[in-house]
Design a protein around this motif. Structure first.
Motif, short mmCIF file in Angstrom:
data_model
loop_
_atom_site.label_atom_id
_atom_site.label_comp_id
_atom_site.label_asym_id
_atom_site.label_seq_id
_atom_site.Cartn_x
_atom_site.Cartn_y
_atom_site.Cartn_z
N PHE A 238 0.37 -1.06 0.05
CA PHE A 238 0.33 0.03 -0.09
C PHE A 238 1.00 1.03 0.22
O PHE A 238 0.67 2.51 -0.21
N GLN A 239 1.72 1.66 1.03
CA GLN A 239 2.72 2.44 0.69
C GLN A 239 3.13 2.63 -0.06
O GLN A 239 3.76 3.27 -0.74
N ILE A 320 4.81 -4.45 -5.37
CA ILE A 320 3.76 -4.42 -4.94
C ILE A 320 3.00 -5.69 -5.32
O ILE A 320 2.88 -6.40 -4.80
N GLN A 321 3.28 -5.81 -6.69
CA GLN A 321 2.29 -7.31 -7.40
C GLN A 321 3.28 -9.09 -6.32
O GLN A 321 3.08 -9.54 -5.57
N THR A 322 4.29 -8.82 -5.48
CA THR A 322 5.72 -9.81 -5.42
C THR A 322 4.56 -10.25 -3.84
O THR A 322 4.33 -10.72 -3.03
N LEU A 351 -8.42 -1.36 -2.48
CA LEU A 351 -6.83 -0.60 -2.42
C LEU A 351 -6.65 0.19 -3.58
O LEU A 351 -5.83 1.09 -3.54
N PHE A 352 -5.98 -1.29 -4.17
CA PHE A 352 -5.28 -0.78 -5.13
C PHE A 352 -5.21 -0.65 -6.76
O PHE A 352 -4.08 -1.60 -7.97
N SER A 353 -6.44 -0.13 -6.55
CA SER A 353 -6.49 -0.06 -8.34
C SER A 353 -5.86 1.37 -8.82
O SER A 353 -5.53 1.12 -9.82
N HIS A 354 -5.26 2.00 -7.73
CA HIS A 354 -4.18 3.69 -8.49
C HIS A 354 -2.89 2.76 -9.05
O HIS A 354 -2.82 2.97 -10.23
N ILE A 358 -2.14 3.16 -12.89
CA ILE A 358 -0.57 3.04 -13.50
C ILE A 358 0.05 2.64 -13.73
O ILE A 358 0.48 2.98 -15.17
N ALA A 359 0.08 1.27 -13.89
CA ALA A 359 0.42 0.27 -14.46
C ALA A 359 0.36 0.03 -16.28
O ALA A 359 0.98 0.48 -17.11
#
Length: 366
Positions: A238-239, A320-322, A351-354, A358-359
């Motif tokens: 998240f961070q 993030i994905q890992t 929470l990880f839609s951003h 961006i990806a």
């Protein structure tokens, strides 16, 4: 999925009702309004500003995941869950003072509000002094709210100790973050960045609410260890996403200046990775931007391009994905009520839609 969303929204509404109810009790028990009407009014208004109520939500979902299925969500549990929101607000009030921020959730920060308590030649100093005091009061209210829970004394004591430790660890993270802000880029490495992520974000936003809920519900130690690791992984991811957003999102979408992170010289995963890849003149150019007291939109574009050329954005997205992949494996293995495990998953993954957006934009050459 729709039914899950309705249930989560209902829990959030009940958390808001509990916040209002607890603040009414605070007025009666502490009589803050008699000390200063503005002090109580400010704490109440700040607490009830619109928010996701993620931390109390995670406590309740995890508690229900491990409690007997016949046990309903009691009013005492809702009241106790608000301790996470008060802890969050305590952190925000002090963080805003450290960053000298003027706005929080689109409204004046606590120290800006309290600067108008009385007329003075130096309202900024007054606001900062009173803001620190207000933050301390909010932390005390967090502990008071926690004590609302009606569970066996042993569980309650263990959970309270974890809660208090989390406050200390988060302050340590704030210490690291503040020191790192004035350190040269070359003196901060990836290990220090992730330590900061863990202490300042992961522990109190994800790990603590879920571990506290699990302890109070009587979960086994093995499960508590797993849910803690799950929370740390989600929090770190998240961070990293938040740092990406701070550079690559638009000001309209993030609700603050897009120059904030750059101006504050934040040493993020993007920064440490880019520095490790850059050499010679390119590295010196990168360091020169961070050494400048004033940063411009042109500087931001330069830094963006550097993050793209060094593949630092790719590196951060992969980080993030890992973490999300490992977190998913842990979640799947948790011995908890299936309905509430699913609700945890729904609450956290969205929470990880951003970072996904961006990806899709930048990894496709946007």
């Amino acid at each position: 999925m729709k039914g899950q969303g309705i249930l989560i929204e209902q829990i959030r509404k009940n958390i808001d009702k509990s916040l209002i109810s607890f603040l009414n009790t605070v007025k009666k028990d502490y009589k803050l309004h008699l000390v200063s009407p503005l002090l109580f009014k400010s704490i109440r208004e700040f607490t009830l500003r619109e928010g996701k109520r993620l931390r109390p939500l995670l406590l309740i979902l995890t508690y229900k995941g491990y409690a007997p299925s016949s046990k309903k969500i009691s009013r005492e549990l809702y009241n106790a869950s608000t301790c996470m929101e008060f802890l969050h607000n305590f952190m925000l009030i002090h963080d805003d003072i450290i960053d000298r921020s003027n706005l929080r959730r689109g409204k004046p920060t606590m120290h800006k509000i309290l600067a108008h308590t009385v007329k003075t030649e130096n309202p900024d100093k007054l606001g900062i002094d009173l803001g620190i005091i207000a933050g301390d009061i909010v932390y005390a209210l967090a502990i008071d709210a926690f004590l609302s829970i009606n569970e066996p004394a042993g569980r309650k004591e263990r959970a309270l100790k974890y809660f208090i430790q989390t406050a200390a660890f988060t302050a340590m993270g704030e210490f690291i973050d503040t020191v790192s802000g004035v350190k040269p880029v070359e003196d901060v490495d990836e290990k220090e960045v992730f330590l900061n992520y863990t202490l300042k974000t992961a522990r109190y936003t994800f790990d603590c609410p879920m571990v506290t809920g699990a302890i109070l519900a009587g979960a086994k130690d093995k499960e508590i260890t797993k849910i803690s690791r799950f929370g740390i992984l989600i929090g770190q991811a998240f961070q990293v996403q938040d740092d990406i957003i701070g550079i690559f999102e638009t000001e309209a979408n993030i609700g603050k200046s897009i120059l904030s992170d750059l101006t504050e010289n934040k040493k993020t995963l993007l920064v440490t990775h880019a520095f490790s890849v850059l050499q010679g003149r390119a590295q010196k150019k990168f360091l020169k931007i961070f050494a400048q007291k004033t940063k411009t939109l042109k500087d931001l574009e330069t830094v963006k391009n550097i993050f793209l050329k060094t593949k630092s954005l790719d590196y951060a997205l992969e980080a993030i994905q890992t973490r999300l992949s490992e977190a998913q494996e842990i979640l799947n293995a948790l011995d908890m009520n299936e309905e509430y495990r699913s609700l945890l998953e729904v609450s956290l993954l969205k929470l990880f839609s951003h970072s996904q957006k961006i990806a899709a934009l930048y990894q496709s050459g946007g």
